[in-house]
Design a protein around this motif. Sequence first.
Motif, PDB file in Angstrom:
ATOM      1  N   THR A 196       0.839  -1.193   0.000  1.00  0.00           N
ATOM      2  CA  THR A 196       0.000   0.000   0.000  1.00  0.00           C
ATOM      3  C   THR A 196       0.874   1.242   0.000  1.00  0.00           C
ATOM      4  OG1 THR A 196      -1.752  -1.154   1.206  1.00  0.00           O
ATOM      5  CG2 THR A 196      -1.822   1.246   1.197  1.00  0.00           C
ATOM      6  N   MET A 197       0.576   2.146  -0.924  1.00  0.00           N
ATOM      7  CA  MET A 197       1.283   3.425  -1.000  1.00  0.00           C
ATOM      8  C   MET A 197       0.252   4.547  -0.823  1.00  0.00           C
ATOM      9  SD  MET A 197       4.176   1.940  -2.285  1.00  0.00           S
ATOM     10  CE  MET A 197       5.183   3.238  -2.987  1.00  0.00           C
ATOM     11  N   PHE A 198       0.544   5.489   0.074  1.00  0.00           N
ATOM     12  CA  PHE A 198      -0.376   6.591   0.315  1.00  0.00           C
ATOM     13  C   PHE A 198       0.027   7.792  -0.518  1.00  0.00           C
ATOM     14  CE2 PHE A 198      -1.313   3.793   3.656  1.00  0.00           C
ATOM     15  CZ  PHE A 198      -2.609   4.061   4.059  1.00  0.00           C
ATOM     16  N   CYS A 199      -0.961   8.444  -1.123  1.00  0.00           N
ATOM     17  CA  CYS A 199      -0.698   9.597  -1.982  1.00  0.00           C
ATOM     18  C   CYS A 199      -1.355  10.857  -1.430  1.00  0.00           C
ATOM     19  CB  CYS A 199      -1.199   9.331  -3.400  1.00  0.00           C
ATOM     20  SG  CYS A 199      -0.436   7.875  -4.154  1.00  0.00           S
ATOM     21  N   ASN A 200      -2.685  10.790  -1.242  1.00  0.00           N
ATOM     22  CA  ASN A 200      -3.434  11.917  -0.683  1.00  0.00           C
ATOM     23  C   ASN A 200      -3.173  13.198  -1.462  1.00  0.00           C
ATOM     24  OD1 ASN A 200      -4.652  10.417   1.414  1.00  0.00           O
ATOM     25  ND2 ASN A 200      -2.713  10.461   2.539  1.00  0.00           N
ATOM     26  N   ILE A 201      -3.477  13.149  -2.747  1.00  0.00           N
ATOM     27  CA  ILE A 201      -3.258  14.281  -3.641  1.00  0.00           C
ATOM     28  C   ILE A 201      -4.264  14.185  -4.786  1.00  0.00           C
ATOM     29  CG2 ILE A 201      -1.619  13.181  -5.210  1.00  0.00           C
ATOM     30  CD1 ILE A 201      -1.049  16.642  -3.732  1.00  0.00           C
ATOM     31  N   ASP A 202      -4.638  15.330  -5.352  1.00  0.00           N
ATOM     32  CA  ASP A 202      -5.514  15.338  -6.515  1.00  0.00           C
ATOM     33  C   ASP A 202      -4.730  14.956  -7.768  1.00  0.00           C
ATOM     34  OD1 ASP A 202      -7.883  16.067  -5.278  1.00  0.00           O
ATOM     35  OD2 ASP A 202      -7.473  18.214  -5.433  1.00  0.00           O
ATOM     36  N   GLY A 203      -5.389  14.240  -8.675  1.00  0.00           N
ATOM     37  CA  GLY A 203      -4.773  13.890  -9.939  1.00  0.00           C
ATOM     38  C   GLY A 203      -5.732  13.109 -10.811  1.00  0.00           C
ATOM     39  N   ASP A 204      -5.377  12.912 -12.108  1.00  0.00           N
ATOM     40  CA  ASP A 204      -6.257  12.173 -13.020  1.00  0.00           C
ATOM     41  C   ASP A 204      -5.609  10.901 -13.547  1.00  0.00           C
ATOM     42  OD1 ASP A 204      -4.407  13.099 -14.855  1.00  0.00           O
ATOM     43  OD2 ASP A 204      -5.791  14.433 -15.900  1.00  0.00           O
ATOM     44  N   SER A 205      -4.376  10.600 -13.100  1.00  0.00           N
ATOM     45  CA  SER A 205      -3.757   9.348 -13.521  1.00  0.00           C
ATOM     46  C   SER A 205      -2.742   8.890 -12.478  1.00  0.00           C
ATOM     47  CB  SER A 205      -3.083   9.492 -14.892  1.00  0.00           C
ATOM     48  OG  SER A 205      -2.019  10.414 -14.846  1.00  0.00           O
TER      49      SER A 205
END
Length: 817
Positions: A624-633
Motif C-alpha cells: 500500500t502506498m499513500f498519496c493523498n493528492i488530486d490527480g487524473d492518472s
Amino acid sequence: MNKSRCENRKKVLSLAFWWFLVSLTVTEEVLARERSKEVAEITPTSVTQGRTQNNNEECCAAVRAVDKDLRTKSVTDTDNGAGWLKLQFENTDYIHKVVIHIRFYTGWYHPDGACGTDENAFKGCIDTENNVYVSVYQGRVLQKSCGTLQLTYGLEQSDQIYTLLCNIEGDTVTLSKDTGRISVQEVIVLGKERSKDIGEITPDRVSQGSTHGNGGHKWCCEAAYATDRDLTTWSATHTENGVGWLKLEFGKQHFIHKIIIHYRFFTNPYNPSDHCVKAYSTFQSCVGSETDVDVSVYQGEALQKSCGTLQLTGEREQSDQIYSLFCNIKGNIVKLSKDTGDIIIREVAVIGTERSKEVAEITPTSVTQGHTQNNNEECCAAVRAVDQDLRTGAVTETVNGAGWLKLQFGRTHFIHKVIVYSRFYTGWYNSNRSCVRNESNFKSCLAGENNTVVSVYRGEVLQKSCGTVNLTFGLEQSDQIYTLLCNMNGDTVKLSRSTGSDTITVFEVAVTSSDNEECCAAAHAIDRNLLTWAATHTDKGAGWLKLEFGRTHFIHKIIIYYRFYKNPYNPTDWCVELGVARFLGCVDLENDVDVSVYQGEVLRKSCGTLQLTYGLEQSDQIYTMFCNIDGDSVKLSKDTGQIYFTEVAVFSKARSRRTDEITPTSVTQGKTNDNHAAAHAIDRDFSTGAVTHTDNKNGWLKLQFGEMHVIDKIMIYYKFFKGWYDSSNGCVVSENAFKNCVDNDNNVDVSVWRKEVQQKSCGTLQLTYGLEQSDQIYTLICNIEGDTVRLSKNTGMLAVYEVVVISTGKLHTVIQY
C-alpha cells in the motif's frame, strides 16, 4: 558466523539474478495458451473430481479441465475410489464426442514440468495416466462407455488430442480409473452442432429431386438438413424417375476447392431408431444402397468437373464418417447424383479457396523473402504466403543465401505453432503448373522444395528452431498441411533453406499465438483476477504502467498485488516453480518501482518507491502506498528490469459502503469545532471529520438508528500522519505535533445505548501514534442490542473521520482467553 551468512546470501542473490537474466526468454515462454471454444461445445455447470492431487487446488483443481487454458490441468489421485473427474450439465444433451487434450512432449507449454524433462520421465507419466474410462451418465445411471483413453508416448512434435465418440443423450460425462492418476489439460464435450469448416462457403439454396417419405420429420429428410450443421438430421432422396440428386446453389461463381460430406455412423449413431443401424447386416445393406454418389461442379447447367464418386465404407468402428473430394474448379453449383439406390447425407460442406483464419492466428506486419523466383511478383511474391488464397504461393530461390521467407509481427508474441500449406498433386489449383502434370514431375518438384527449416526469432536473434517441413509425395487426394509447434516468444517467423538452386514454395503460412496480451496486457492489472498479471519491460523507455481516470480525483492510496512464492495463484509461473533462488532473482529484477500521481502530464506527487520483500512465506504480497493528492492518472515506472503486477487498486477519498453496515437516522455531537460537523463522521469521505470539544461535558458524538439493531462491531477511522488529506492540518506538520494531537484525542469510550440507558461499553479507543504510512482503523466488538452508538470523553478533544456501525442481525458470543 553472521558475516558468513551475509556472504552466502549475497551469493544466492547474485546467482539468482544471473540465472534470471540468462533464462529470460524461458520466463516468457510459459505464457498462457487459451483454447478457443468449439462451435458445438457444451459448457458444464459443475466440474468435480475425487481427490485433487496433494490437495493443491491452485495447481490441479477439477475446474482446470475446462478453463480453456492448455497450460493448466486437473489431476486426481485414484486411491480409495477417488479416481474420477465429472462434468455435469444443467440439462440432458446429446453427447456427440468427448475431446481430451493431454500434455505435449516436444516444446510443451511448461518446459520445466517434471514430465517434460526427458523422454523416460515423459513415458513414465504417460504410463501412470493411461487407460482412463470415458462414460456418459443420466444422473447416476450409466448410458454408455464411450471407450478408454489410450495415450501414445507422443515423442514427436504434435498436440496430443484424443477424441472418443459417444453419440448418446446424458447429463454427465465421467472420466474414471482405479489405479495411477487422471491428469488432463482440457476436456471438451461436443454436442450435435457441426463446426463450420475452414474456408466453408454457404449456399443460397439447397434442393433435391424427391424427399424420402415426403419429409415432415424433425430429423429427416428435407434437403435443407444437409447444410443445417446439425449432425442428428439428414437429407434423403430416392433415385427413381431421374430425381436422385441433391443440389447446392451459390448465387455467384466460386472456386470450389473441395467438398466434405458427413455420412451416417454405425455404432450408436445420432438417431438409434434409424433402421440402418439396428444391426451390422442392415448397416452394410444401407451402405451398399447409398454408395457411389457422383459429386460434380456446375456453372449453371454446364458441367465443369466431376470431383469423384463417394465411396462409402462399411465402417464398424466408432468414428465420424467424413469424406473429402477435391474439385479445384470454378462453378456456382455443387450437385450430388446417382441413378439407383438412395442418397442419404448428414452434412455437406463446400470449401472455397479462401483460407479462413486459424483460431488464435496473428497477422504479420511485414512479409519478405530473399529472391522472388524469376522476379515474378505476380506469381510468386512473398505476400502470396499470407493472402489466404490457396491458389497462390510464395516462391523464393535459395541461391546466394536468398532462401528465406520472413514473417515479422512488429512486436513480441508467444508463437504457439506455424501451419504451412504446401502444393497438392491431384487436381491442383493451377492445372497448368508443370509440377502437377504427372507423377514424376510432382516428385521432382517436392524433392527440390523439401526440408525447409521453420524458426522463431526475436529481431535477428534465433530463439528456437521449431522443426523441418518434411513433405510427403502426397499423390492421393489430400491437402498437404504441415504443423510445427514452437511455443516460444518472438517477433519473427522465418522459413529458410540453403541448398543449391532449389526453392522454398509455400501456398500459405499461418502463425497462431497465445499472444502476450493473454498473459501480460495492461488491462490485467485491473481485472480483479489474481490469476492474471500485467508485465512490461523497461527497454526503450517502455517501463511504465499508467491508469487514467478521465477526470480529477483525490487519490488516497494505491494498493499493489505482487506475485506469491509458496502456493501462488499461478504455480507454473517461471519465477516460482523452481524454488527460492529463481524467485529472488525475479524480485530483484522487478523491485524499486516508482508510484506517482499525475495531472495530465504534470507530476503531482511521488507516492513512494515500491520495496518488494522476498516473501518466501505463504502470504499475499500486497503493498500500500499513500498519496493523498488530486490527480487524473496513476503511473508506475522504472528505468531498468521489468514491471510485473497481478493487480493495482486505486482508492479515492470516498469510503465504500459495507453490505453489513447500518445507517443512522441522525448524527449529533456536543460542541462542533470549526467546520467539523457531526455529519462528517458518516459521509463516507475520508477527507472530512467530526470534531468536538469536551468543555462543559460536550465531549460526545451520538449515532441514533430509530429502531433496535444488534450492534456487532464499530469501526472508527482516525487521522493519518504522513501525507494526511489536509496538509495544512497543524497536527501533521511534524512528528511531535502529531503525537500531541493523538494524546489529546485518545481514550474515547465507545458504548451502545437503548434510548438513554447504556447497554454496554464496547471498549476505549486506544490510538497509536501511527507514524508510518498506514490507515488508522480501529475496531471494537459490541455484540449487544441497542438503538444508539455513543462516543464520549471528558477531557481533550474527540476527533474521528468515519464511524461505521456493523450489524449482522444476530448476537455473537465473544470467547475470552
